[in-house]
Design an enzyme around this catalytic site. Structure first.
Site, PDB file in Angstrom:
ATOM      1  N   MET A 134       0.884  -1.382   0.107  1.00 25.54           N
ATOM      2  CA  MET A 134      -0.118   0.069   0.229  1.00 25.54           C
ATOM      3  C   MET A 134       0.932   1.145  -0.099  1.00 25.54           C
ATOM      4  O   MET A 134       1.736   1.305   1.012  1.00 25.54           O
ATOM      5  CB  MET A 134      -1.084   0.111   1.147  1.00 25.54           C
ATOM      6  CG  MET A 134      -1.614   1.115   1.552  1.00 25.54           C
ATOM      7  SD  MET A 134      -2.998   1.127   2.732  1.00 25.54           S
ATOM      8  CE  MET A 134      -2.152   0.615   4.129  1.00 25.54           C
ATOM      9  N   ARG A 153      -6.231  -1.573   9.378  1.00 32.32           N
ATOM     10  CA  ARG A 153      -6.080  -1.074  10.580  1.00 32.32           C
ATOM     11  C   ARG A 153      -6.482  -2.323  11.594  1.00 32.32           C
ATOM     12  O   ARG A 153      -5.930  -2.228  12.824  1.00 32.32           O
ATOM     13  CB  ARG A 153      -7.139  -0.084  10.632  1.00 32.32           C
ATOM     14  CG  ARG A 153      -6.564   1.425  10.325  1.00 32.32           C
ATOM     15  CD  ARG A 153      -7.467   2.328   9.810  1.00 32.32           C
ATOM     16  NE  ARG A 153      -6.940   3.806   9.384  1.00 32.32           N
ATOM     17  CZ  ARG A 153      -7.534   4.871   9.260  1.00 32.32           C
ATOM     18  NH1 ARG A 153      -8.853   4.781   8.881  1.00 32.32           N
ATOM     19  NH2 ARG A 153      -6.741   5.867   8.517  1.00 32.32           N
ATOM     20  N   TYR A 181       1.558   3.821  12.498  1.00 31.43           N
ATOM     21  CA  TYR A 181       1.231   3.463  11.079  1.00 31.43           C
ATOM     22  C   TYR A 181      -0.312   3.233  10.957  1.00 31.43           C
ATOM     23  O   TYR A 181      -1.033   2.718  11.757  1.00 31.43           O
ATOM     24  CB  TYR A 181       2.081   2.581  10.454  1.00 31.43           C
ATOM     25  CG  TYR A 181       2.406   1.213  10.847  1.00 31.43           C
ATOM     26  CD1 TYR A 181       1.450   0.715  11.786  1.00 31.43           C
ATOM     27  CD2 TYR A 181       3.436   0.434  10.247  1.00 31.43           C
ATOM     28  CE1 TYR A 181       1.695  -0.936  12.045  1.00 31.43           C
ATOM     29  CE2 TYR A 181       3.594  -0.675  10.656  1.00 31.43           C
ATOM     30  CZ  TYR A 181       2.882  -1.380  11.655  1.00 31.43           C
ATOM     31  OH  TYR A 181       2.964  -2.745  11.891  1.00 31.43           O
ATOM     32  N   GLU A 182      -0.738   3.164   9.846  1.00 35.57           N
ATOM     33  CA  GLU A 182      -2.326   2.833   9.335  1.00 35.57           C
ATOM     34  C   GLU A 182      -3.096   4.128  10.132  1.00 35.57           C
ATOM     35  O   GLU A 182      -4.120   3.709  10.488  1.00 35.57           O
ATOM     36  CB  GLU A 182      -2.690   1.704   9.415  1.00 35.57           C
ATOM     37  CG  GLU A 182      -1.870   0.446   8.988  1.00 35.57           C
ATOM     38  CD  GLU A 182      -1.627   0.615   7.497  1.00 35.57           C
ATOM     39  OE1 GLU A 182      -2.556   1.376   6.946  1.00 35.57           O
ATOM     40  OE2 GLU A 182      -0.812   0.152   6.887  1.00 35.57           O
ATOM     41  N   GLY A 183      -2.430   5.432  10.236  1.00 37.25           N
ATOM     42  CA  GLY A 183      -3.187   6.320  10.741  1.00 37.25           C
ATOM     43  C   GLY A 183      -3.082   6.508  12.385  1.00 37.25           C
ATOM     44  O   GLY A 183      -3.354   5.567  12.921  1.00 37.25           O
TER      45      GLY A 183
END
Length: 597
Positions: free
Chosen positions: A163, A296, A440-442
């Site tokens: 990604m 997530r 990571y991932e927000g």
């Protein structure tokens, strides 16, 4: 040296007795997941985690990945062999539809096994983990041709996925994205730009890597409305569906990181690489969020997983380490000292971690079942409700489980004293590895803002009201159950605090958005505590039922009840502190000028 044993018995208890896994037998894939099959899958996953992935975990931490002058990357010793066993066992495709070579089993079963894999070797299972997200995006948004071209090989594990969002100047604010896409006459695009922090961006374990890349088509609107998503393979696919010529994508460097050294986190350079639009022009974020939501949940699982292996090793050490005497007198008078497990503060640490992990396992499996319903049910109202709850819980799962996963890794390290600070016992690695999951991932602050800014009020608050009703109904239905009253009393108090916080946000967040921002992290953790408390009430209910029917292994269920009681006594009361902080507002927080910091 650290050790690990997958908690198979606990997973089976949660799936079968707490969550009623077999009640979902009408959904596609669940018919193939009989109790015997579920137990066999978990047992085989445990073997792979314990015997294959775990032994190379410290190797990966010590060696890391190596980038060569030609841009290729070598993974740590033993990784390729371990990945091949993972791939050959069909684990990548456990929940992927059979038409693309998967087994089509429930996503909840994939999550259950995924915990074991991430506990055993978080860095290694990120390679197939990112592939899972890419598969989900192509499955949901790809054309039939794209699905047939990429999914069988990715499901097989012969090809992996990535990604690509982040750029050097652009993290969460994707509207600043600069990577560009120029149309070609044949319908493909030339992709140019640089991406950073790309997990599994380049490695030697698969014959091709399928990058999903956000870029802006020339002439597209500014901001997030002009972003598109592209499939960019490392090797272009020839007419026979095999890797052909090298595409214009390369690894510029490997990031030097605090942890997860075994994963090749890359700077990726795109130099007019051939890419293929997926999900529609200027609709890239919608397609990418399919992948991000999958990721997530995977990161939430990492938080739980690291907390579990850290707990196991801390508990073993506490039983063995002899130091000092019990406050109430010697417990082992024939020895010069007692094991440190006798000390209340050591037990506080261990029970805090354990009580969170056991409820967290139920929470994430409960959520995974919601995902199965949302994607597999033929009942539209049932699908919508499950999707609502899953969307609401995704930031809570990611934020709370990873915040606590790191906190608990640190607490477990503390049990070891000075031995926790050196590398021999492995606790340092767990602390370092766990830290990235909060970012990571927000980043978790973004998760909290997503919860209060988007999810809480979505569809007129439909999801949050459904959750309140589910928890409230459970408490009401068990009002006369004296054996459960201790749990429902504390759960109801937490639910009241959460409802009061929600009301306060509705009344004060709109008039002053800073109030919502200032409350967001506390609200996320308050929400998480209530969800975990709800899981403990259900675990207690199931444990008491098993004891009443005279089930074997009474000690297992008695231990559950004591652990749950600890959570309700010692952890659940934190809901009141979160509520008090939320209701204090943003005035003091925002009072200082920037120069004062």
């Amino acid at each position: 040296m650290p050790s690990y044993r997958a908690p198979v018995d606990d997973t089976l208890f949660i799936l079968n007795d707490v969550l009623g896994f077999q009640r979902y037998g009408n959904l596609p894939g669940f018919g193939d997941a009989s109790p015997d099959i579920v137990e066999a899958v978990l047992a085989e996953g445990a073997k792979l985690a314990e015997n294959t992935l775990f032994p190379v975990n410290q190797v990966g931490d010590h060696e890391g990945c190596i980038r060569h002058e030609d841009g290729s990357v070598t993974t740590p010793r033993g990784y390729k062999e371990a990945f091949n066993q993972y791939r050959e066992g069909g684990w990548v495709g456990l929940a992927v539809p059979q038409e693309f070579g998967g087994q089509g089993l429930p996503y909840a079963l994939h999550v259950a096994v995924g915990e074991y894999m991430a506990s055993a070797n978080m860095a290694l299972v990120m390679y197939p983990g990112l592939t899972q997200g890419a598969i989900a995006a192509i499955l949901t948004h790809g054309t039939d041709e794209q699905k047939q071209t990429y999914l069988p090989k990715m499901t097989e594990g012969a090809w992996t996925g990535t990604m690509n969002l982040t750029e050097p100047h652009c993290g969460t604010d994707l509207g600043l994205l600069r990577s560009k896409a120029v149309p070609n006459a044949d319908g493909s695009y030339r992709i140019s730009g640089q991406k950073i922090f790309i997990s599994a961006g380049e490695h030697d374990m698969a014959e091709n890597i399928i990058h999903l890349v956000l870029a802006r088509i020339e002439g597209a609107p500014e901001g997030t409305k002009g972003i598109s998503l592209f499939i960019v393979p490392k090797f272009n696919i020839d007419e026979n569906g095999n890797p052909g010529t090298r595409n214009g994508v390369s690894c510029g460097s490997i990031e030097e990181k605090m942890g997860i050294h075994g994963n090749s986190t890359c700077v990726m350079n795109y130099d007019e690489a051939t890419g293929y639009l997926i999900g529609g022009e200027n609709k890239g974020l919608r397609a990418m969020f399919t992948m991000m939501n999958e990721a997530r949940l995977g990161v939430a699982l990492q938080g739980l997983s690291i907390g579990e292996i850290a707990y196991q090793n801390a508990a073993a050490y506490a039983r063995e380490r002899v130091q000092g005497r019990a406050l109430t007198g010697p417990k082992e008078p024939d020895k010069k000292a007692d094991p440190i497990i006798v000390h209340p503060d050591i037990r506080r640490i261990l029970l805090t971690i354990r009580s969170f992990n056991e409820a967290g396992r139920a929470f994430i499996l409960w959520s995974a079942l919601k995902s199965d319903v949302a994607h597999r049910s033929s009942d539209e109202s049932e699908k919508q409700l499950a999707d609502d709850i899953l969307g609401l819980m995704t930031p809570v799962l990611k934020g709370v489980l990873t915040d606590k996963g790191f906190e608990h890794a640190c607490m477990a390290q503390q049990v070891f004293g000075g031995h926790g600070y050196i590398e021999e016992h492995g606790m340092s690695q767990y602390v370092r590895d766990a830290r990235i999951a909060m970012i990571y991932e927000g980043a978790n602050g973004i998760q909290a803002l997503d919860l209060v800014g988007r999810k809480l009020g979505a569809n007129g608050g439909r999801a949050v009201m459904a959750f309140f009703k589910e928890v409230g109904d459970f408490c009401e239905e068990n009002r006369s159950n004296e054996k459960l009253s201790f749990f429902t009393k504390h759960l109801k108090k937490g639910l009241n605090d959460l409802q009061a916080a929600s009301m306060w946000l509705m009344q004060n967040g709109m008039t002053n958005p800073d109030n919502a921002g200032a409350a967001s992290t506390d609200y996320m953790h308050l929400f998480g505590l209530v969800a975990l408390g709800y899981m403990w009430a259900r675990i207690a209910d199931a444990s008491q039922a098993k004891l009443a029917e005279g089930a074997d292994n009474e000690a297992f269920y008695e231990t559950k009840l004591v652990t749950g009681k600890f959570f309700m006594e010692r952890v659940m009361p934190e809901t009141a502190a979160h509520l008090a902080r939320i209701q204090s507002g943003a005035d003091t927080m925002m009072a200082l000028a920037a120069e004062a910091f």
